[in-house]
Design an enzyme around this catalytic site. Structure first.
Site, short mmCIF file in Angstrom:
data_model
loop_
_atom_site.label_atom_id
_atom_site.label_comp_id
_atom_site.label_asym_id
_atom_site.label_seq_id
_atom_site.Cartn_x
_atom_site.Cartn_y
_atom_site.Cartn_z
N ASP A 1 37.30 35.58 21.50
CA ASP A 1 35.98 34.94 21.22
C ASP A 1 34.53 35.13 21.55
O ASP A 1 34.60 36.28 22.52
CB ASP A 1 36.45 33.22 21.65
N GLU B 1 38.83 33.76 26.46
CA GLU B 1 38.59 34.68 27.40
C GLU B 1 36.79 33.85 28.42
O GLU B 1 36.75 33.42 29.57
CB GLU B 1 38.40 36.09 27.38
N1 BES Z 1 33.24 40.81 29.50
C1 BES Z 1 32.96 40.18 30.55
C2 BES Z 1 33.59 40.58 31.54
C3 BES Z 1 32.24 41.19 32.43
C4 BES Z 1 31.15 41.75 31.82
C5 BES Z 1 33.38 41.73 33.20
C6 BES Z 1 30.58 42.28 32.55
C7 BES Z 1 32.37 42.69 34.12
C8 BES Z 1 30.51 43.41 33.52
C9 BES Z 1 34.00 38.35 30.03
O1 BES Z 1 33.38 38.19 28.27
C10 BES Z 1 32.76 37.80 30.50
O2 BES Z 1 32.44 37.29 30.32
N2 BES Z 1 33.55 36.66 31.75
C11 BES Z 1 33.49 35.27 32.25
C12 BES Z 1 34.43 34.54 32.71
C13 BES Z 1 34.28 33.24 32.82
C14 BES Z 1 34.51 32.80 31.24
C15 BES Z 1 35.97 32.69 33.08
C16 BES Z 1 32.36 35.57 32.88
O3 BES Z 1 32.37 36.50 33.92
O4 BES Z 1 31.28 34.71 33.08
ZN ZN Z 2 31.71 37.69 27.61
#
Ligand code: BES
Ligand code: ZN
Length: 459
Positions: A91, A156
């Protein structure tokens, strides 16, 4: 092993085309109108996994489907083979605002060594890199030193709400030695990274309700509260001039940074002026007493993600809006509990809310921060694989983003996550013009190919 590496090189242009096919699906989990696109994308992943020789299935959930794909299991030969789960997500974040994209977000475009499209970096390119590595083993008849199970989910970006239950149901099949995740970043193409900490998160929506309908601001304005103004005043009280969150108790549980960690942070490549220019801000701002790297990875924050009220169209409209709403996420660091922070925030907002408006607070997803020691044998194996693939010394990172499910992996499967991210800071994750660096794609595949050897040997 050389045959695996050669295969990856020989098939590079086809892999890039496949990444384009993957990015073409508008798999935006936050938007209900894309439900069938998520399903179609998951089906594409299943077919792709089957084509490269994996046993793959589409698993329905209350939300979007989860793809599970396993390498064919070798017959048991005495000693137990290591088993690793590779996690990723198909996603993507909403692509809006469309007008800032140089080319449409779901029509992948290659320019130089960049592949543009929503989800190219976060996370399709990164999870496809692992699939390509396994394809190379399977298609060249090279024996994998371990068993692998891919879990690629579709929620995710909205908090992974179906995955926890799924992990519990499938626990027996998923028990493993570690979870491998490429969904984080690396500071520069010459600094491959192992991430050993992520921030947690708690999401809210705050709505202030005023009059029962939008009112003429000339006739009624001045005699009723304006919910947009009240919301601004309310939110304005939540952060002080030193960048500290003012919710009572907010910092109570925050784990302090050790002198050792602060020293390591200071060694990371970082130039303040360049960073400021890159982000397009006139000045940086953050919690006083901490460096920008510390502020964005190891300190908690309060962020308004969206602010909506009143008339948003062309021209002007003179109204007192009926309501005003803010979408908020709080980033958490180790020891902060999402449930407690949600409770503190609710109490505080209710206390601050004036009697002239009615407050409604909806809490959304939450996840604790993640922190694992980077000194164990598996981390060392991952560092070796990164070095072999990228040809330079890897760094250890704490990152500010969140991957909610890593804590559930730990709780349910008792396995640590190895975060070997391939995204660059200028990949524009969650922003317009997201791209994935094709060198990171190629090296990520090499890293994955090496990783199975290194982990199975030393891990
Ligand atoms: N890939 C990211 C998380 C991430 C990005 C971790 C860069 C470390 C460095 C992931 O897809 C993401 O965006 N997660 C969301 C989670 C939330 C929607 C619960 C986030 O961090 O905003
Ligand atoms: Zn993300």
């Amino acid at each position: 092993m050389q045959r695996v590496l050669d295969y990856l090189k020989q098939n590079e242009s086809r892999s890039i085309q496949e990444l384009c096919d993957y990015v073409r699906f508008p798999s935006v989990s936050a938007q209900p109108q894309h439900r069938s696109d998520l399903r179609a994308c998951a089906e594409w992943v299943v077919k792709h996994c089957q084509a490269i020789g994996l046993q793959a299935e589409l698993c329905a959930t209350k939300g979007h489907p989860i793809v599970v794909a396993r390498t064919p299991r070798a017959k048991a030969q005495g000693a137990r083979r290591p088993h690793f789960v590779v996690y990723g997500h198909y996603d993507v974040q909403p692509p809006e605002p469309f007008d800032l994209w140089k080319s449409p977000p779901f029509e992948p475009r290659i320019e130089g060594r960049s592949l543009f499209g929503r989800g190219a970096s976060d996370n399709k390119g990164q999870n496809l890199a692992h699939l390509k590595a396994v394809e190379a083993y399977l298609k060249t008849g090279t024996e994998l030193p371990c068993d692998l199970t891919f879990v690629i989910e579709g929620e995710e970006e909205v908090g992974s709400s179906s995955l926890e239950e799924f992990l519990k149901e499938r626990r027996a099949d998923l028990l493993c030695d570690a979870i491998i995740i490429s969904d984080t970043g690396m500071p520069t193409p010459k600094h491959p990274a192992l991430t050993y900490a992520l921030r947690g998160i708690a999401a809210f929506q705050v709505t202030l309700h005023g009059p029962s309908r939008d009112l003429h601001s000339g006739i009624f304005g001045g005699s009723v509260d304006n919910p947009a103004m009240a919301l601004c005043q309310l939110l304005g009280k939540l952060r002080d001039k030193n960048g500290r969150v003012t919710i009572p108790g907010f910092y109570d549980e925050v784990a302090p940074l050790s002198a050792y960690e602060r020293k390591q942070f200071a060694r990371l490549p970082f130039k303040e002026a360049e960073y400021r220019k890159f982000l397009g801000v006139p000045a940086l701002f953050g919690e006083r007493g901490f460096t920008p790297i510390e502020q964005r990875s190891a300190r908690p924050t309060f962020e308004i993600n969206g602010l909506t009220s009143g008339y948003q169209g062309e021209g002007s409209k003179t109204i007192v809006p009926a309501w005003a709403r803010a979408k908020i996420t709080v980033r958490l660091v180790p020891n902060q509990k999402p449930a407690r922070i949600i409770r503190l925030l609710r109490q505080h907002l209710k206390k601050l809310c004036p009697p002239s408006v009615r407050i409604e607070i909806k809490s959304g997803h939450g996840a604790e921060a993640y922190l694992v020691s980077p000194t164990g044998p598996q981390a060392q194996a991952a560092l070796r694989a990164l070095k072999l693939a990228f040809g330079c010394e890897p760094v250890l990172l704490r990152e500010g983003g969140s991957i909610p499910i890593v804590n559930d992996f730990k709780k349910i499967l008792r396995a640590d996550a190895l975060l070997v991210g391939l995204a660059l800071p200028d990949d524009n994750a969650h922003s317009p013009n997201e791209k994935f660096d094709l060198d990171c794609f190629a090296k990520g595949q090499l890293m994955s190919a090496h990783l199975w050897q290194e982990l199975s040997r030393g891990g």
